[in-house]
Design a protein around this motif. Structure first.
Motif, PDB file in Angstrom:
ATOM      1  N   ALA A   1      28.773 -11.590   6.785  1.00  0.00           N
ATOM      2  CA  ALA A   1      27.974 -11.272   4.856  1.00  0.00           C
ATOM      3  C   ALA A   1      28.272 -12.938   4.224  1.00  0.00           C
ATOM      4  O   ALA A   1      27.613 -12.277   3.436  1.00  0.00           O
ATOM      5  CB  ALA A   1      29.617 -11.048   5.238  1.00  0.00           C
TER       6      ALA A   1
ATOM      7  N   ILE B   1      34.281  -5.001   3.103  1.00  0.00           N
ATOM      8  CA  ILE B   1      33.435  -5.955   2.651  1.00  0.00           C
ATOM      9  C   ILE B   1      32.474  -4.621   1.958  1.00  0.00           C
ATOM     10  O   ILE B   1      32.080  -3.723   2.505  1.00  0.00           O
ATOM     11  CB  ILE B   1      32.348  -6.261   3.382  1.00  0.00           C
ATOM     12  CG1 ILE B   1      32.166  -7.607   4.666  1.00  0.00           C
ATOM     13  CG2 ILE B   1      30.717  -7.267   3.103  1.00  0.00           C
ATOM     14  CD1 ILE B   1      32.495  -8.496   5.586  1.00  0.00           C
ATOM     15  N   ARG B   2      31.729  -4.939   0.399  1.00  0.00           N
ATOM     16  CA  ARG B   2      30.361  -4.411  -0.398  1.00  0.00           C
ATOM     17  C   ARG B   2      29.352  -4.459  -0.152  1.00  0.00           C
ATOM     18  O   ARG B   2      29.493  -5.324  -0.018  1.00  0.00           O
ATOM     19  CB  ARG B   2      30.975  -3.929  -1.725  1.00  0.00           C
ATOM     20  CG  ARG B   2      30.025  -2.539  -2.630  1.00  0.00           C
ATOM     21  CD  ARG B   2      30.651  -2.534  -3.655  1.00  0.00           C
ATOM     22  NE  ARG B   2      30.715  -4.321  -4.295  1.00  0.00           N
ATOM     23  CZ  ARG B   2      29.592  -4.188  -4.954  1.00  0.00           C
ATOM     24  NH1 ARG B   2      28.753  -3.764  -5.144  1.00  0.00           N
ATOM     25  NH2 ARG B   2      30.071  -4.923  -6.052  1.00  0.00           N
ATOM     26  N   TYR B   3      28.903  -3.318   0.342  1.00  0.00           N
ATOM     27  CA  TYR B   3      27.006  -3.656   1.245  1.00  0.00           C
ATOM     28  C   TYR B   3      26.393  -3.502  -0.003  1.00  0.00           C
ATOM     29  O   TYR B   3      26.845  -2.109  -0.725  1.00  0.00           O
ATOM     30  CB  TYR B   3      27.147  -3.500   2.719  1.00  0.00           C
ATOM     31  CG  TYR B   3      27.468  -4.093   3.110  1.00  0.00           C
ATOM     32  CD1 TYR B   3      27.261  -4.994   4.211  1.00  0.00           C
ATOM     33  CD2 TYR B   3      28.514  -3.835   4.163  1.00  0.00           C
ATOM     34  CE1 TYR B   3      27.206  -6.296   4.975  1.00  0.00           C
ATOM     35  CE2 TYR B   3      29.359  -4.684   5.069  1.00  0.00           C
ATOM     36  CZ  TYR B   3      28.310  -5.972   5.898  1.00  0.00           C
ATOM     37  OH  TYR B   3      28.239  -6.721   6.629  1.00  0.00           O
ATOM     38  N   THR B   4      25.115  -3.758  -0.698  1.00  0.00           N
ATOM     39  CA  THR B   4      24.676  -3.517  -1.606  1.00  0.00           C
ATOM     40  C   THR B   4      23.273  -3.568  -0.787  1.00  0.00           C
ATOM     41  O   THR B   4      22.803  -4.262  -0.271  1.00  0.00           O
ATOM     42  CB  THR B   4      24.537  -4.403  -2.763  1.00  0.00           C
ATOM     43  OG1 THR B   4      23.704  -5.389  -2.518  1.00  0.00           O
ATOM     44  CG2 THR B   4      26.159  -4.538  -3.687  1.00  0.00           C
TER      45      THR B   4
ATOM     46  N   ASN C   1      26.685   1.249   7.527  1.00  0.00           N
ATOM     47  CA  ASN C   1      26.569   1.398   6.255  1.00  0.00           C
ATOM     48  C   ASN C   1      25.758   2.805   5.791  1.00  0.00           C
ATOM     49  O   ASN C   1      25.923   3.343   5.117  1.00  0.00           O
ATOM     50  CB  ASN C   1      26.141   0.207   5.769  1.00  0.00           C
ATOM     51  CG  ASN C   1      26.960  -0.972   5.830  1.00  0.00           C
ATOM     52  OD1 ASN C   1      28.661  -0.315   6.362  1.00  0.00           O
ATOM     53  ND2 ASN C   1      26.829  -1.865   5.711  1.00  0.00           N
TER      54      ASN C   1
ATOM     55  N   VAL D   1      26.810  -6.294  13.695  1.00  0.00           N
ATOM     56  CA  VAL D   1      26.702  -7.133  13.087  1.00  0.00           C
ATOM     57  C   VAL D   1      25.464  -5.390  13.041  1.00  0.00           C
ATOM     58  O   VAL D   1      25.538  -4.461  12.097  1.00  0.00           O
ATOM     59  CB  VAL D   1      26.260  -8.091  11.762  1.00  0.00           C
ATOM     60  CG1 VAL D   1      24.728  -7.746  11.192  1.00  0.00           C
ATOM     61  CG2 VAL D   1      26.984  -8.804  12.120  1.00  0.00           C
TER      62      VAL D   1
ATOM     63  N   ARG E   1      22.444  -7.905  -0.783  1.00  0.00           N
ATOM     64  CA  ARG E   1      22.954  -9.061  -0.556  1.00  0.00           C
ATOM     65  C   ARG E   1      24.519  -8.257  -0.532  1.00  0.00           C
ATOM     66  O   ARG E   1      25.032  -7.200  -0.913  1.00  0.00           O
ATOM     67  CB  ARG E   1      24.035 -10.329  -1.288  1.00  0.00           C
ATOM     68  CG  ARG E   1      24.015  -8.878  -2.967  1.00  0.00           C
ATOM     69  CD  ARG E   1      24.982 -10.876  -3.886  1.00  0.00           C
ATOM     70  NE  ARG E   1      23.365 -11.956  -4.256  1.00  0.00           N
ATOM     71  CZ  ARG E   1      22.815 -11.625  -5.340  1.00  0.00           C
ATOM     72  NH1 ARG E   1      23.119 -10.233  -6.030  1.00  0.00           N
ATOM     73  NH2 ARG E   1      21.472 -12.018  -5.757  1.00  0.00           N
ATOM     74  N   PRO E   2      25.562  -8.517   0.198  1.00  0.00           N
ATOM     75  CA  PRO E   2      26.959  -7.883   0.695  1.00  0.00           C
ATOM     76  C   PRO E   2      28.003  -8.944  -0.290  1.00  0.00           C
ATOM     77  O   PRO E   2      27.465  -9.720  -0.553  1.00  0.00           O
ATOM     78  CB  PRO E   2      27.722  -8.338   1.714  1.00  0.00           C
ATOM     79  CG  PRO E   2      26.574  -9.275   2.179  1.00  0.00           C
ATOM     80  CD  PRO E   2      25.452  -9.465   1.360  1.00  0.00           C
TER      81      PRO E   2
ATOM     82  N   ARG F   1      25.729  -2.600   9.902  1.00  0.00           N
ATOM     83  CA  ARG F   1      24.422  -1.492   9.026  1.00  0.00           C
ATOM     84  C   ARG F   1      23.843   0.004   9.563  1.00  0.00           C
ATOM     85  O   ARG F   1      24.075   0.287   9.112  1.00  0.00           O
ATOM     86  CB  ARG F   1      23.871  -2.867   9.705  1.00  0.00           C
ATOM     87  CG  ARG F   1      23.726  -4.222   9.009  1.00  0.00           C
ATOM     88  CD  ARG F   1      23.131  -4.050   7.723  1.00  0.00           C
ATOM     89  NE  ARG F   1      23.400  -5.684   7.234  1.00  0.00           N
ATOM     90  CZ  ARG F   1      23.543  -6.088   5.894  1.00  0.00           C
ATOM     91  NH1 ARG F   1      22.998  -5.087   5.540  1.00  0.00           N
ATOM     92  NH2 ARG F   1      23.145  -7.771   5.909  1.00  0.00           N
TER      93      ARG F   1
ATOM     94  N   SER G   1      23.655  -4.758  -6.318  1.00  0.00           N
ATOM     95  CA  SER G   1      24.033  -6.019  -5.561  1.00  0.00           C
ATOM     96  C   SER G   1      23.727  -7.142  -7.142  1.00  0.00           C
ATOM     97  O   SER G   1      23.925  -8.466  -6.367  1.00  0.00           O
ATOM     98  CB  SER G   1      21.957  -5.705  -5.246  1.00  0.00           C
ATOM     99  OG  SER G   1      21.969  -5.317  -4.594  1.00  0.00           O
TER     100      SER G   1
END
Length: 230
Positions: free
Chosen positions: A163, A184-187, A134, A127, A190-191, A131, A219
């Protein structure tokens, strides 16, 4: 993030736990899986391809990177397989007789492989790597950039559990097949899990939306579920 498990290996086909065993490579089926996946996602504007340093992942990642002009595979050891220690190379049916097997199944956050690594430490390092990548990809290519991360089954499951806000003890409920695609889309808040264990079909829905269709707040979840891909 396009999260890819490596293609099938001879060890997978024989029911052996490869771990960090050197020289474990894709078999003929695994090579075909990697080729098909690369062709499926070739239309996506991928900015980078990152991989575990183990051979089977690098092989898979190289097939994917080959469809993108000018992209080279970058390796990150934090994405490598769990160090299974004394379990490495053994048949899964034999390992199922070990006392630790039940812990791995029911309470994986407590599982520490003899002479190896704890599953909770695998999740922590993986993880952290996600991060970091990302942030790096967003800084270099913008917040809508896509990138491929090629790793191993338990690593994918651990990242997905994080996630989803699931405890690691729930991660055995997740299935990740060889050369499957998980997205997975990270914002900032939140993912979002967009795909899980996807082994076929179109990928148009993963293209970044045009500016006039982007949500005001990346998000926010769409109330009611939204219209899906155009």
């Amino acid at each position: 993030m396009l999260l890819v498990r490596h293609g099938r290996t001879g060890a997978n086909a024989r029911g052996r736990l490869a771990g960090w065993t050197p020289g474990v490579c894709l078999d003929e089926r695994g090579e075909e899986q990697a080729r098909v996946l690369a062709e499926r996602i070739a239309k996506l504007p991928v900015a980078a391809v990152v991989s575990s340093p183990l051979e089977r992942c690098v092989q898979t990642a190289n097939v994917i990177a080959a469809v993108y002009e000018g992209l080279d595979v970058v390796t990150d050891e934090r994405l490598a397989e769990c160090r299974y220690g004394d379990w490495t190379g053994k048949e899964l049916k034999a390992l199922a007789e070990e006392d630790l097997w039940e812990v791995v199944q029911q309470h994986p956050s407590a599982a520490v492989f003899p002479g190896g690594e704890a599953l909770r430490d695998v999740q922590f390092r993986a993880v952290a790597a996600v991060r970091d990548w990302n942030d790096r990809i967003a800084a270099e290519h913008g917040p809508d950039a896509l990138y491929v991360l090629c790793t191993h089954g338990d690593v994918v499951k651990a990242v997905v559990a994080d996630a989803l806000g699931m405890h690691l003890d729930m991660f055995q409920r997740i299935t990740v097949d060889p050369c499957s695609l998980t997205v997975i889309r990270y914002t900032p808040l939140r993912p979002f899990l967009l795909r899980l264990n996807d082994t076929g079909g179109e990928v148009d829905g993963l293209l970044p939306p045009p500016p006039d269709q982007k949500p005001a707040n990346a998000s926010d979840a769409v109330v009611g579920g939204g219209a899906g891909a155009p």
